[in-house]
Write an enzyme that holds these catalytic residues in place. Structure first.
Site, short mmCIF file in Angstrom:
data_model
loop_
_atom_site.label_atom_id
_atom_site.label_comp_id
_atom_site.label_asym_id
_atom_site.label_seq_id
_atom_site.Cartn_x
_atom_site.Cartn_y
_atom_site.Cartn_z
N LYS A 1 12.14 67.54 -53.04
CA LYS A 1 11.99 67.22 -51.61
C LYS A 1 11.83 68.48 -50.76
O LYS A 1 11.13 68.46 -49.74
CB LYS A 1 13.17 66.39 -51.12
CG LYS A 1 14.53 67.06 -51.29
CD LYS A 1 15.23 67.22 -49.97
CE LYS A 1 16.58 67.88 -50.13
NZ LYS A 1 17.34 67.90 -48.87
N SER B 1 15.22 71.53 -40.83
CA SER B 1 15.21 71.82 -42.26
C SER B 1 14.66 73.23 -42.48
O SER B 1 13.58 73.57 -41.98
CB SER B 1 14.33 70.80 -43.00
OG SER B 1 13.88 71.31 -44.24
#
EC number: 1.1.1.94
Length: 321
Positions: free
Chosen positions: A192, A262
């Protein structure tokens, strides 16, 4: 309800501390094990971990220690360390007495190194016959520590163990699902961050929201391809499987790929807008998990002769020629 009576969390970073806070919601005997004496004192006296979680208050009954000699006495041990530190952490804990009598919940994401393999395979060597489960979800550490709504997937070959851990962690604000497919959950967690880099690059290139949404569909297929090669139950031809649609896979993907909070998406974005890719890569100092995972997954793609176009595209950007 079947639960573990005491829980240890090894790893005092943002995720480890937030998992300890989460576990303490349902268990009165939770201890966070870390190496930093100053952070340990801060948590003990102030119930904060300012370095990693700001001024968020941790549960008053959460215990903390740097004394690893007692970790063997805990029924459930949650491992929350960076992937590069996984092997050394397990070896260290073995010297302090952990064994197959302890149940391990692995919250580390990525691949084991030298050789490249899943953590479940590495544990067969490091700690044979251990009872092991894996944790993945759409969980930002600070939101988890604030007890905001979230969810996660828990995988174990022993589904009763997965359900027992779920009983410990589930609450009104934290939901869980369980599965016996430990491979797909690990693969999704490892890949991911690579896909988040691609999402950041697309954002920088102003590809549009449609492209970023399409990316999620495409990368689910690539997760399934690698999972199947490594023995998982996900099929690249049939994505209508429960696990791919749960928090630990698509939930984690959406959260990581759509948030500039992120590190990996931010890295991809800054790489995408940089005028000189080679200089940017050479001078970028922050740890980017996806960059490390990319080097390892390329080994697996070569070994199993897989076609994973998104991974290959990111490699063209990230790995210097």
């Amino acid at each position: 309800m079947n639960k573990f009576k005491n829980i240890a969390v090894y790893g005092g970073g943002s995720f480890g501390t937030s998992l300890a806070s989460l576990a303490a919601q349902n268990c009165n005997n939770v201890t966070l094990f870390l190496r930093d004496e100053e952070i340990a004192k801060e948590i003990l006296h102030n119930k904060t971990n300012v370095k990693y979680l700001g001024d968020i208050k941790l549960p008053t009954h959460l215990q903390v220690t740097t004394n690893l000699s007692v970790i063997k006495d805990f029924e459930l041990i949650i491992i929350a360390v960076p992937s590069y530190a996984f092997d050394d952490s397990i070896k260290l804990l073995k010297t302090h007495g952990i064994s197959a009598d302890n149940t391990l919940l692995i919250a580390t994401k990525g691949f084991a190194r030298n050789p490249t393999e899943l953590f479940s395979d590495r544990l067969k060597t490091l700690l044979p016959h251990s009872t092991t489960a894996f944790f993945a979800g759409s969980n930002l550490a600070k939101e988890l520590a604030k007890n905001l709504p979230a969810s996660a997937s828990i995988a174990s070959l022993d589904i009763d163990i997965a359900n027992k851990i779920a009983n410990n962690l589930s609450s009104k604000t934290f939901t869980t699902n369980t599965t016996s497919d430990i491979v797909t959950l690990q693969v999704a967690g490892a890949l991911k961050n690579i896909f988040a880099i691609k999402s950041g690059i697309d954002l920088a290139k102003k590809q549009g929201k449609n492209a970023r949404a399409t990316l999620i569909v495409t990368v689910l297929k690539e997760i399934a391809i690698l999972s199947k090669a490594l023995g998982g139950t996900a099929s690249s031809r049939s994505l209508d499987t429960n696990l791919l649609l749960e928090a630990g896979v698509v939930g984690d993907l959406v959260l990581t790929c759509y948030s500039l909070g992120s590190r990996n998406t931010k890295f991809g974005y800054e790489l995408g807008i940089s005028s000189d890719k080679k200089i940017f890569l050479r001078e970028y100092k922050e740890l980017v998990e996806g960059q490390e995972a990319l080097k390892l997954v390329l080994d697996l793609i070569k070994k199993y002769d897989l076609q994973m176009p998104i991974i290959s595209e990111v490699a063209n950007y990230v790995i210097p020629e």
